[in-house]
Enzyme design. Structure first.
Site, PDB file in Angstrom:
ATOM      1  N   HIS A  47      27.525  15.437 -27.672  1.00  0.00           N
ATOM      2  CA  HIS A  47      28.502  16.434 -28.118  1.00  0.00           C
ATOM      3  C   HIS A  47      29.533  15.690 -28.951  1.00  0.00           C
ATOM      4  O   HIS A  47      30.218  14.782 -28.447  1.00  0.00           O
ATOM      5  CB  HIS A  47      29.152  17.131 -26.915  1.00  0.00           C
ATOM      6  CG  HIS A  47      28.202  18.031 -26.176  1.00  0.00           C
ATOM      7  ND1 HIS A  47      28.257  18.225 -24.817  1.00  0.00           N
ATOM      8  CD2 HIS A  47      27.162  18.783 -26.622  1.00  0.00           C
ATOM      9  CE1 HIS A  47      27.305  19.061 -24.448  1.00  0.00           C
ATOM     10  NE2 HIS A  47      26.623  19.406 -25.533  1.00  0.00           N
TER      11      HIS A  47
ATOM     12  N   GLU B 281      33.012  14.741 -27.700  1.00  0.00           N
ATOM     13  CA  GLU B 281      33.142  13.965 -26.454  1.00  0.00           C
ATOM     14  C   GLU B 281      32.945  12.508 -26.835  1.00  0.00           C
ATOM     15  O   GLU B 281      31.823  12.002 -26.900  1.00  0.00           O
ATOM     16  CB  GLU B 281      32.122  14.455 -25.422  1.00  0.00           C
ATOM     17  CG  GLU B 281      32.364  15.919 -25.028  1.00  0.00           C
ATOM     18  CD  GLU B 281      31.250  16.526 -24.174  1.00  0.00           C
ATOM     19  OE1 GLU B 281      30.388  15.763 -23.702  1.00  0.00           O
ATOM     20  OE2 GLU B 281      31.260  17.758 -23.996  1.00  0.00           O
TER      21      GLU B 281
ATOM     22  N   GLU C 105      29.591  12.059 -16.912  1.00  0.00           N
ATOM     23  CA  GLU C 105      30.814  12.592 -17.525  1.00  0.00           C
ATOM     24  C   GLU C 105      31.907  11.561 -17.296  1.00  0.00           C
ATOM     25  O   GLU C 105      32.231  11.236 -16.146  1.00  0.00           O
ATOM     26  CB  GLU C 105      31.183  13.933 -16.884  1.00  0.00           C
ATOM     27  CG  GLU C 105      30.083  14.983 -16.927  1.00  0.00           C
ATOM     28  CD  GLU C 105      30.000  15.702 -18.266  1.00  0.00           C
ATOM     29  OE1 GLU C 105      30.941  15.549 -19.084  1.00  0.00           O
ATOM     30  OE2 GLU C 105      29.009  16.413 -18.497  1.00  0.00           O
TER      31      GLU C 105
ATOM     32  N   HIS D 214     -24.443 -26.777   3.505  1.00  0.00           N
ATOM     33  CA  HIS D 214     -25.182 -28.046   3.531  1.00  0.00           C
ATOM     34  C   HIS D 214     -26.675 -27.782   3.358  1.00  0.00           C
ATOM     35  O   HIS D 214     -27.107 -26.654   3.128  1.00  0.00           O
ATOM     36  CB  HIS D 214     -24.927 -28.774   4.853  1.00  0.00           C
ATOM     37  CG  HIS D 214     -23.586 -29.438   4.918  1.00  0.00           C
ATOM     38  ND1 HIS D 214     -23.408 -30.801   4.875  1.00  0.00           N
ATOM     39  CD2 HIS D 214     -22.335 -28.916   5.024  1.00  0.00           C
ATOM     40  CE1 HIS D 214     -22.116 -31.091   4.956  1.00  0.00           C
ATOM     41  NE2 HIS D 214     -21.442 -29.961   5.047  1.00  0.00           N
TER      42      HIS D 214
ATOM     43  N   GLU E 122     -26.512 -24.710   7.187  1.00  0.00           N
ATOM     44  CA  GLU E 122     -27.598 -25.513   6.618  1.00  0.00           C
ATOM     45  C   GLU E 122     -28.575 -24.537   5.967  1.00  0.00           C
ATOM     46  O   GLU E 122     -29.165 -23.684   6.624  1.00  0.00           O
ATOM     47  CB  GLU E 122     -28.289 -26.324   7.716  1.00  0.00           C
ATOM     48  CG  GLU E 122     -27.364 -27.232   8.519  1.00  0.00           C
ATOM     49  CD  GLU E 122     -27.028 -28.528   7.795  1.00  0.00           C
ATOM     50  OE1 GLU E 122     -27.709 -28.838   6.785  1.00  0.00           O
ATOM     51  OE2 GLU E 122     -26.108 -29.230   8.230  1.00  0.00           O
TER      52      GLU E 122
END
Length: 1337
Positions: A101, A104, A304, A649, A736
């Site tokens: 505005h 403002e 405001e 393994h 294994e």
């Protein structure tokens, strides 16, 4: 979009860049004039000012126009951020819009001032620098420049026009409305059209629209369907969040927060807390804030700012002062909630416009161009879903949002086979559980469309997400043996091709400097995600056992290629962080030969040591030197919270589980406390069930169900699987995989087919048992290192960094207890099923809290932004890779050598000559042979007393034959000086710390010592033959000098470096039954050890001194290593009231100079960690009610150890994470109840009469609660009074037996657990009569 809404018109943003020199010249004076806050800028002046600012600060400011007003004025926007000409991902976008505005006008001016403030304070104020660096800020001072030109200064009510634009349209009634659609022609409101396009393009996260006419923060919705003029609360889906955002602005505004603006035209209008729902105030259809929320991805609040719309210019400075803090605090809110990225699974491409759905909040957001999103949320627990057309939605449950910085949550969406026919926005109807006492840790689940309500795009039917049909997963295509170079390229290829789910890293190097690579595969592979378990496979530990190596490469390919299309793979990758090490022994592999059935060539590493006999063992002392591969893996396992693992393994076909050896070394069943769990984990490979795996090779070998207890098969001391179980949270078995160790390449496809399903099923086992989070009931913070124990099973596990845990268990019902230092243990029962994991969360209550679970409140110290920034730095350096990054970024070149005393003196003098602004050098005294004992201080104000800063002491050379510490401290001093002013972290640490370095206490002995003598005692003592570390009684000149330094009492921490071992010790050296505050002392030593690459492994490996055992965490009480009296450490504790740890840097007392560079590399990070640690604990100030500091007040920790307040009333005590008792005693004062964080304030009242009686000597206790970096301390009760007005500052301990010192004896408990006044004291205020008090606290 609802059917009654009009489709938005297509508009194109108009961007105007900076003008040329002509317009620049017209405003040259604006740039040169300092802001006066006393005039309004019209359009020409505003344009000139903004242009000049953009030119002055091009590195952080960019000016552009998003369009023009009706009368052709530019709609200027100043973008403020680091690199303002780039679109950098990871920075949320924020905007302020003013002067919508035209009449403002306060908003227009304060936004100009805000622009100037941000630009001018950047680089000066840490708060502003952080805000600008981390936020993409857009500021539009005037959305209605035409209206402003019509308005008049002094018009408070808008009587003279200017509110509307040049076509008399109210811009805040001209946006598309959720109830009324669009009612204004585009041509009439080009300002609105430009802003709409801007909003759509930028995807702002948070915004404020600044107005005038009263003083209040107004939040959505601004209107309602009924358009009731006033009094109708129109609630948005994020109502609570909007209220909180509005309150941030209001509470920081001195007028707004009162809720009473007292405007002349509406004197009776009030707003509770200075905020209001827009429609409840009055109905505003077509408002901008609602448009932002409903159509723009952005949360906006209307502020405001003043009762008078266009006040006189003389009021502007006041308005800026009123709004400055609110403007900054509101901007900082853009960083709350949850943030992250949404990417697609296959290539990791960012997914723009994906929907982020929060369960219970009927409002979704969309991701930006980089796939980034920022979802503002209040603290609480949420279920969050990412949805994108053509992809399978992904939900993360129980996301914990805390106060402060946003939690990070990334999504990786797997593609569906076919795309849905319409886009879907998903909303849900339940509410988030922000106070759930059984908060579950985040878990990822499939998104269920039946639980949601879909809102399809206009004109299309709702279509659920399309899931892929059943299909055959993609199998590995190439089977061959990979050499190291081949394997490395393979890993790099997949790391590059699948960056969103694969991350390659190395945990160390082999003897021959080959990388020990690990590929981690997960939806967020680079970090540990809360609630997501960590799993690992390790293969090729024996270099000639190669099947596991190739299977791991196959598995990496399989997981990457099938992610997003195969449901099992996608689920595993999304819910698990999978680490795969294809080869732990790459050197051994390179010498092994294909076709080897059961040989040994290549089994061991290049030093010919078996790596699976090289780990510390619970029953046997491993005498072989620890190998680099072993050390690297041990460090890796200590740094990551692994839950389950397998060591692969070859040479048989069986699953082997702990224990691997027996106390007596014989072959028999060696049962672990979790034997049932290990058996369950092992029974997953059906190929092994026949029990006779290798009849042709080992005819008599039989394994029931294909599994075996390790020691029952054969003893393996020093094995990796037992070390995992005993030293980490990880359960590991050894698998294994086949009878032949190095099979021919043609057989590899068969091995994959036989093991593929078993490899996947074993990973699934990480999701069995119980899991959850251990958190603090008061604030929901996760508690690290909390203990989870199961009744009947003598094996506990601990929580990870964020409090999450996983405990593998077999099906059944269990009593489970969570405990943590400083908290009340909590026990519950949980039933574990065979089908999944049971979530069990614990919310622990701190000790010493009130009935509501809160610590008593009291005076709170305030932290300025600089202090907050420094605490953030300390936190960053304490967690994750913070210190590692600092070490990497501060390398210094040096050729290490041992320095003579003369060279040492010249070196420290040289530091003060080259760096005079932050160093000072002083003599503490002289040795027997008159050599100076130097003390170097490094501080931003050397030589000045700064009682508010912690003071740390580094000392070395107490034994002249162990000079490594001397050279390390000299290099440490040079390192700090060279990096001061160059590295921000080092600079800040020096500025906030007083560092005193005493490099050599015994230079006489050092001159006698001989290099390369690892065990020689020559030079150990001083010239009088006295071991100085046993002489803090009789006081040789060297120890007298150190005693004077120690008795200064201003030190917070001391670190002494010695040699002959690899361990960190904590007080006491003297034999005592118990040690006060032992938890803290051990913690301090553990911090050093944990930041040393070898020490924390607990293996000294010192054959020269007989210390070969496994020392847990590399830390022990000093007396357990070598008990003796008269040590510097004990004197520091008892008479300096300063904890001292001694670090033994290596087994060799005087190693060759060539080893110094390695020793420096090993200790650099650990030394820096002490500079970080000294800023933790609890610190504060003691003062009376008038604000006068009380010097000499006694702060007693846990009933015994004490520190004294210094000049200014300051004190600082280091404490381990947890809860601690604190007692505060001050002569003549009565203590107040209060609460505090890491900084505390203790205020005393004068106590002239207690309980109506004359002043007597009364002492009571105080208590405090504290956790890690965030410490809560509260003083419960403390009363001190003297018997007369002629009081003295303190008390003296009554002499008992003989005096060890001629000077005044300080208060000390000498290791006793008695409280402060449990000893005998005399009151020196009585000269005629001596009164004895023996009060116990």
């Amino acid at each position: 979009v609802d059917g009654n809404r009009q489709a938005r018109p297509t508009v194109t943003a108009k961007i105007r860049l900076l003008p040329t020199a002509k317009s620049q010249q017209t405003v040259g004076s604006a740039a040169e004039t300092a802001e006066t806050y006393s005039k309004y800028y019209n359009y020409v002046a505003l344009t000139g000012l903004l242009e000049s600012l953009a030119q002055k600060y091009p590195h952080i400011a960019n000016l552009s126009s998003i369009g023009q007003s009706v009368e052709g004025r530019e709609l200027w926007v100043m973008r403020i951020t680091k690199d303002p000409n780039m679109d950098t991902p990871g920075k949320p976008k924020f905007k302020y819009v003013g002067n919508m505005h035209g009449d403002e006008t306060v908003s227009r001016q304060v936004l100009v001032y805000l622009i100037e403030y941000l630009l001018s304070k950047y680089g000066e104020e840490p708060r502003i620098s952080e805000l600008v660096n981390t936020t993409d800020i857009y500021i539009m001072p005037s959305m209605n420049p035409d209206g402003f030109e019509k308005a008049r200064e002094g018009d408070c009510s808008g009587d003279y026009g200017g509110r509307n634009n040049a076509r008399d349209k109210d811009l805040n009634r001209s946006f598309p409305d959720q109830y009324d659609g669009t009612s204004v022609k585009q041509a009439d409101v080009p300002e609105v059209t430009a802003v709409i396009t801007w909003i759509q393009e930028k995807k702002f996260v948070l915004s404020a629209n600044l107005h005038g006419g009263t003083v209040v923060a107004s939040y959505p919705f601004d209107d309602s369907a009924s358009h009731q003029r006033q009094g109708h609360y129109s609630q948005s889906a994020d109502d609570s969040l909007f209220r909180a955002l509005a309150l941030v602005y209001s509470r920081n505004h001195p007028v707004m927060k009162t809720g009473e603006p007292n405007c002349p035209d509406t004197p009776d209008e009030t707003f509770k807390d200075g905020i209001t729902n827009g429609a409840h105030w009055y109905d505003v259809p077509g408002g901008m804030q609602d448009y932002n929320y409903l159509y723009g991805n952005c949360l906006e609040v209307t502020m405001e700012l003043s009762c008078c719309k266009y006040p006189l210019a003389t009021e502007l400075h006041k308005e800026w002062d009123l709004n400055r803090e609110s403007l900054l605090a509101y901007m900082e809110q853009v960083h709350i909630g949850v943030r992250g990225y949404v990417k697609e699974a296959v290539k990791g491409t960012a997914l723009a416009n994906a929907s982020i759905v929060v369960e219970g909040i009927r409002h979704n957001l969309a991701t930006g161009n980089h796939g980034d999103y920022y979802r503002l949320l209040l603290p609480g627990t949420y279920n969050i879903t990412a949805v994108a057309p053509g992809y399978i939605p992904m939900t993360v449950n129980s996301v914990q949002v805390s106060e402060g910085k946003a939690a990070e949550l990334n999504f990786t969406l797997a593609p569906a086979v076919s795309e849905p026919s319409g886009s879907i926005t998903v909303t849900t109807s339940s509410t988030p559980s922000t106070n759930d006492t059984n908060m579950s840790s985040p878990t990822i689940s499939s998104f269920n469309p039946s639980q949601t309500r879909g809102v399809p795009s206009e004109g299309k039917q709702e279509t659920p997400p399309v899931f892929p049909p059943e299909h055959q997963p993609i199998q590995p295509q190439e089977f061959r043996h990979h050499s190291y170079a081949d394997m490395e390229l393979f890993l790099r290829k997949y790391n590059s091709e699948f960056p969103s789910i694969a991350h390659l890293y190395s945990v160390g190097r082999s003897v021959n400097q080959r990388e020990l690579y690990v590929m981690v595969i997960s939806d967020n592979p680079k970090v540990h995600e809360h609630g997501e378990p960590e799993f690992k496979y390790v293969a090729n530990m024996h270099g000639n056992e190669v099947v596991g190596r190739e299977l791991m490469l196959n598995l990496i390919e399989y997981l990457c290629r099938n992610y997003g299309t195969d449901p099992e793979v996608t689920q595993l990758v999304n819910s698990t962080r999978i680490h795969i090490m294809p080869s732990m022994n790459p050197d051994g592999y390179e010498v092994a030969t294909e076709g080897d059935v059961k040989g040994y060539k290549g089994r061991n590493n290049s030093n010919n040591f078996d790596l699976n006999r090289n780990f510390p063992d619970q029953f046997v002392t491993i005498t072989e030197p620890r190998q680099p591969e072993t050390i690297a893996v041990m460090n890796w396992l200590k740094s990551t919270p692994f839950v389950l693992s397998a060591n692969l393994h070859g040479g048989s076909l069986v699953v082997n589980y702990p224990y691997d050896d027996d106390r007596e070394g014989i072959t028999r069943y060696s049962q672990s406390p979790d034997d049932k769990v290990f058996q369950q984990l092992s029974r997953k490979n059906t190929l092994m069930y026949n029990g006779h795996p290798c009849e042709d090779l080992y005819r008599n070998e039989f394994f029931k169900d294909g599994i075996t207890n390790g020691a029952n098969w054969y003893n393996v001391p020093g094995g990796m699987q037992d070390w995992n179980y005993l030293n980490t949270n990880c359960f590991e078995v050894t698998i294994e995989l086949g009878c032949i160790k190095f099979p021919w390449a043609k057989d590899l496809p068969t091995y994959w087919e036989q093991n593929r399903e078993a490899l996947l099923q074993f990973i699934h086992q990480v999701h069995t048992g119980v899991k959850g989070t251990v958190s603090d009931i008061s604030d929901g913070t996760g508690i690290p290192n909390a203990t989870i124990s199961v009744q009947g099973i003598d094996h506990s596990i601990t929580t990870a960094h964020t409090g999450d845990y996983w405990r593998l268990l077999t099906p059944g019902t269990y009593s489970i207890t969570a405990s943590a230092h400083g908290y009340k243990p909590l026990r519950t029962y949980a039933t574990v099923s065979k089908d999944g994991v049971e979530v069990v969360d614990f919310r622990l209550t701190r000790l010493h809290t009130d009935s509501n679970g809160q610590s008593p409140k009291g005076p709170q110290p305030t932290q300025n932004p600089s202090e907050r920034e420094f605490q953030s730095l300390i936190k960053d350096l304490s967690l994750g890779q913070g210190l590692d990054q600092l070490v990497r970024s501060t390398a210094t070149e040096n050729r290490f050598r041992y320095r003579s005393y003369k060279e040492l003196s010249e070196f420290v003098r040289g530091l003060t000559l080259n760096f005079p602004k932050f160093t000072s050098l002083r003599s503490l005294g002289q040795t027997v042979e008159f050599r100076t004992i130097w003390a170097l201080e490094i501080s931003n104000k050397p030589g000045e007393a700064e009682p508010s800063e912690p003071k740390i002491r580094f000392v070395a050379g107490i034994h002249g034959n162990a000079p490594v510490g001397i050279e390390l401290l000299l290099e440490f001093a040079a390192f700090l000086c060279i990096n001061y002013g160059k590295n921000a972290a080092i600079t800040r640490l020096i500025n906030e710390t007083r560092i005193v370095i005493v490099p050599s206490i015994n230079p006489d002995g050092r001159e006698q010592a001989i290099e390369k003598q690892c065990t020689s005692t020559q030079g150990r003592t001083n010239t009088h033959g006295k071991d100085l570390d046993t002489d803090f009684f009789e006081a040789q000149p060297e120890t007298r000098a150190m005693m004077d330094l120690i008795q200064d009492k201003s030190y917070t921490l001391s670190v002494a470096l010695d040699g002959g071992s690899l361990v960190a010790t904590y007080p006491y050296d003297k034999p005592v039954q118990s040690v006060e505050n032992e938890g803290t002392l051990k913690y301090l030593a553990t911090v050093y050890a944990n930041n040393h690459p070898k020490m924390h492994l607990g293996d000294t490996g010192c054959s020269n001194n007989g210390q070969m055992g496994n020392i847990p965490d590399g830390v022990m009480r000093a007396a357990e290593r070598q008990s003796h009296m008269g040590s510097m450490k004990d004197f520091s504790m008892d008479f300096g009231h300063c904890p001292e740890i001694t670090v033994y840097t290596g087994c060799c007392l005087f190693p060759p100079a060539e080893q110094l560079a390695t020793l420096w590399a090993e200790n650099k990070k650990a030394l820096l960690s002490m500079l970080v640690e000294v800023h933790k604990g609890v610190r504060g100030v003691v003062r009376d009610k008038s604000g006068k500091p009380i010097v000499g007040a006694i702060i007693v920790l846990n009933g015994g150890v004490r520190v004294f307040t210094r000049e200014g009333g300051y004190f600082h005590a280091l404490l381990a994470p947890g809860n601690h008792n604190i007692e505060a005693v001050a002569d003549g004062y009565q203590q107040q109840r209060q609460e505090a964080a890491s900084n505390i304030i203790i205020e005393f009242d004068m106590d002239n009469s207690i309980f109506g009686l004359p002043r007597e000597f009364v002492v009571a206790s105080a208590a405090a609660s504290m956790t890690a970096l965030v410490v809560t301390a509260c003083i419960i009760w403390c009363v001190c009074a003297a018997k007369s007005n002629r009081q003295k500052d303190g008390f003296h301990r009554l002499r008992q037996h003989r005096d060890d010192y001629d000077d005044e004896i300080r208060l000390t408990s000498m290791g006793s657990k008695k409280s402060l006044l449990a000893h005998e004291f005399q009151d020196d205020s009585e000269s005629d009569e001596e009164t004895l008090y023996a009060n116990k606290i």
